[in-house]
Scaffold this motif. Structure first.
Motif, short mmCIF file in Angstrom:
data_model
loop_
_atom_site.label_atom_id
_atom_site.label_comp_id
_atom_site.label_asym_id
_atom_site.label_seq_id
_atom_site.Cartn_x
_atom_site.Cartn_y
_atom_site.Cartn_z
N THR A 31 4.57 10.54 2.59
CA THR A 31 5.32 10.84 1.37
C THR A 31 6.74 11.27 1.71
O THR A 31 7.70 10.89 1.04
CB THR A 31 4.62 11.95 0.56
N LEU A 32 6.89 12.07 2.76
CA LEU A 32 8.21 12.53 3.17
C LEU A 32 9.07 11.35 3.63
O LEU A 32 10.27 11.29 3.33
CB LEU A 32 8.09 13.56 4.29
N GLY A 105 10.69 9.51 -7.88
CA GLY A 105 10.74 10.96 -7.93
C GLY A 105 9.66 11.55 -8.81
O GLY A 105 8.98 12.52 -8.43
N VAL A 106 9.48 10.97 -10.00
CA VAL A 106 8.46 11.47 -10.93
C VAL A 106 7.07 11.31 -10.33
O VAL A 106 6.23 12.23 -10.37
CB VAL A 106 8.55 10.74 -12.28
N ILE A 107 6.79 10.12 -9.76
CA ILE A 107 5.48 9.86 -9.18
C ILE A 107 5.16 10.87 -8.08
O ILE A 107 4.07 11.45 -8.03
CB ILE A 107 5.41 8.43 -8.62
N LEU A 108 6.12 11.11 -7.19
CA LEU A 108 5.88 12.04 -6.09
C LEU A 108 5.66 13.46 -6.59
O LEU A 108 4.79 14.18 -6.10
CB LEU A 108 7.05 11.99 -5.11
N LEU A 109 6.45 13.89 -7.58
CA LEU A 109 6.27 15.23 -8.13
C LEU A 109 4.91 15.38 -8.80
O LEU A 109 4.23 16.41 -8.64
CB LEU A 109 7.39 15.54 -9.13
N PHE A 147 -0.82 1.12 -8.47
CA PHE A 147 0.51 1.16 -9.09
C PHE A 147 1.51 1.90 -8.22
O PHE A 147 2.62 1.42 -7.97
CB PHE A 147 0.42 1.83 -10.45
N THR A 148 1.13 3.10 -7.75
CA THR A 148 2.07 3.91 -6.98
C THR A 148 2.40 3.28 -5.63
O THR A 148 3.54 3.39 -5.15
CB THR A 148 1.52 5.33 -6.77
N THR A 149 1.44 2.61 -5.01
CA THR A 149 1.75 2.01 -3.72
C THR A 149 2.63 0.77 -3.88
O THR A 149 3.46 0.48 -3.03
CB THR A 149 0.46 1.65 -2.95
N MET A 150 2.50 0.05 -5.00
CA MET A 150 3.37 -1.10 -5.23
C MET A 150 4.79 -0.67 -5.55
O MET A 150 5.77 -1.21 -5.02
CB MET A 150 2.82 -1.95 -6.37
N VAL A 151 4.93 0.32 -6.42
CA VAL A 151 6.26 0.74 -6.88
C VAL A 151 6.99 1.58 -5.86
O VAL A 151 8.20 1.42 -5.66
CB VAL A 151 6.14 1.52 -8.21
N ALA A 152 6.27 2.49 -5.19
CA ALA A 152 6.96 3.47 -4.37
C ALA A 152 6.33 3.69 -2.99
O ALA A 152 6.75 4.60 -2.28
CB ALA A 152 7.00 4.82 -5.11
N ASN A 153 5.37 2.86 -2.59
CA ASN A 153 4.65 3.10 -1.35
C ASN A 153 4.11 4.52 -1.30
O ASN A 153 4.06 5.15 -0.25
CB ASN A 153 5.56 2.85 -0.13
N ALA A 154 3.73 5.05 -2.47
CA ALA A 154 3.29 6.44 -2.57
C ALA A 154 1.81 6.53 -2.95
O ALA A 154 1.40 7.46 -3.65
CB ALA A 154 4.14 7.17 -3.61
N GLY A 155 1.02 5.58 -2.48
CA GLY A 155 -0.40 5.60 -2.80
C GLY A 155 -1.21 6.55 -1.94
O GLY A 155 -2.34 6.87 -2.27
N GLY A 156 -0.62 7.04 -0.84
CA GLY A 156 -1.34 7.92 0.07
C GLY A 156 -1.90 9.17 -0.59
O GLY A 156 -3.10 9.45 -0.47
N PRO A 157 -1.06 9.95 -1.30
CA PRO A 157 -1.59 11.16 -1.95
C PRO A 157 -2.68 10.85 -2.97
O PRO A 157 -3.64 11.61 -3.09
CB PRO A 157 -0.34 11.75 -2.62
N VAL A 158 -2.53 9.75 -3.70
CA VAL A 158 -3.53 9.40 -4.71
C VAL A 158 -4.88 9.14 -4.06
O VAL A 158 -5.92 9.67 -4.49
CB VAL A 158 -3.10 8.16 -5.51
#
Length: 249
Positions: A31-32, A105-109, A147-158
């Motif tokens: 995430t960082l 930003g919103v997704i990560l928060l 959705f989060t991994t496609m948009v922001a590569n932020a699927g890890g926390p989910v």
């Protein structure tokens, strides 16, 4: 690439090392790296650049944990993840860099808030309580993860929260996560390529940064059982909050 300052390259290099570490030892630590990339590069460009570096890290995660995957879990998540990926692709195709940047930003928060809430709830929950599972749980986390991994590569926390909710054992957690993201990240490549995001500059940048991902992964494999997880988690959460707020404003 020539417009990037020395500080920008330092941030990208640090993000590449963190990517390798997260894949080999610290699930969710990427995430960082996402925040650092999105702070330096245009949002859509950062998503494409990070994807290729994640794939490099996936190789090391599979080498270390490939035998511990729980395939029924992956198959149960698959339909919802595919739906989430398609919605995320549509969002990327229609949204501009500014909206994508703020969405990151919103997704990560939101992910941080839910992660902290879940940890607090888990601390209060009886350890002998039965794990939660079922179609609703896997569908919710799977769609949001796609959705989060496609948009922001932020699927890890989910996905980390999903595995925590189902009380997955550590080795199975790492193995299933390794296969999940290896497969999903490869599936994402043609989608982002179709949007024209893999430009020569992005490919050259990733070629320069890929060795740092390898270094991070090798270090991660060595310290996986020694690193103070609680302290690292607090640092990642704090820095991610700062980065997410920066992306919003």
């Amino acid at each position: 690439m020539t417009d990037l300052s020395a500080w920008a390259w330092a941030a990208l290099g640090l993000a590449a090392v963190i990517t390798g570490l997260s894949k080999a030892a610290i699930p969710g630590g990427s995430t960082l790296a996402v925040v650092l990339f999105a702070a330096v590069l245009p949002a859509r460009t950062s998503t494409a650049a990070m994807l290729l570096l994640f794939i490099v890290g996936d190789v090391f995660a599979l080498i270390a944990y490939r035998r511990h995957a729980h395939w029924p879990t992956l198959l149960r998540l698959a339909p919802a993840v595919i739906a989430g990926l398609l919605v995320g692709f549509a969002f990327l195709a229609l949204a501009g860099d500014g909206l994508v940047r703020r969405a990151v930003g919103v997704i990560l928060l939101v992910m941080i808030a839910i992660t902290l809430w879940r940890r607090r709830r888990e601390d209060r929950r009886d350890a002998a309580a039965a794990p939660r599972s079922g179609i609703l749980l896997s569908s919710t986390y799977g769609a949001l993860g796609g959705f989060t991994t496609m948009v922001a590569n932020a699927g890890g926390p989910v996905m980390s929260m999903y595995f925590l909710a189902t009380r997955t054992q550590v080795q199975v957690f790492l193995g299933t996560s390794a296969w999940f993201f290896a497969i999903v990240n490869l599936v994402k490549v043609p989608f982002l390529a179709g949007l024209g995001l893999f430009t020569p500059s992005v490919l050259l940048m990733d070629l320069i940064l890929a060795p740092l991902v390898v270094v991070g992964a090798l270090v991660g494999l060595r310290i996986a059982r020694r690193i103070p997880q609680a302290l690292f988690d607090r640092l990642v959460i704090a820095l991610t909050v700062v980065g997410s707020v920066y992306l919003l404003f």
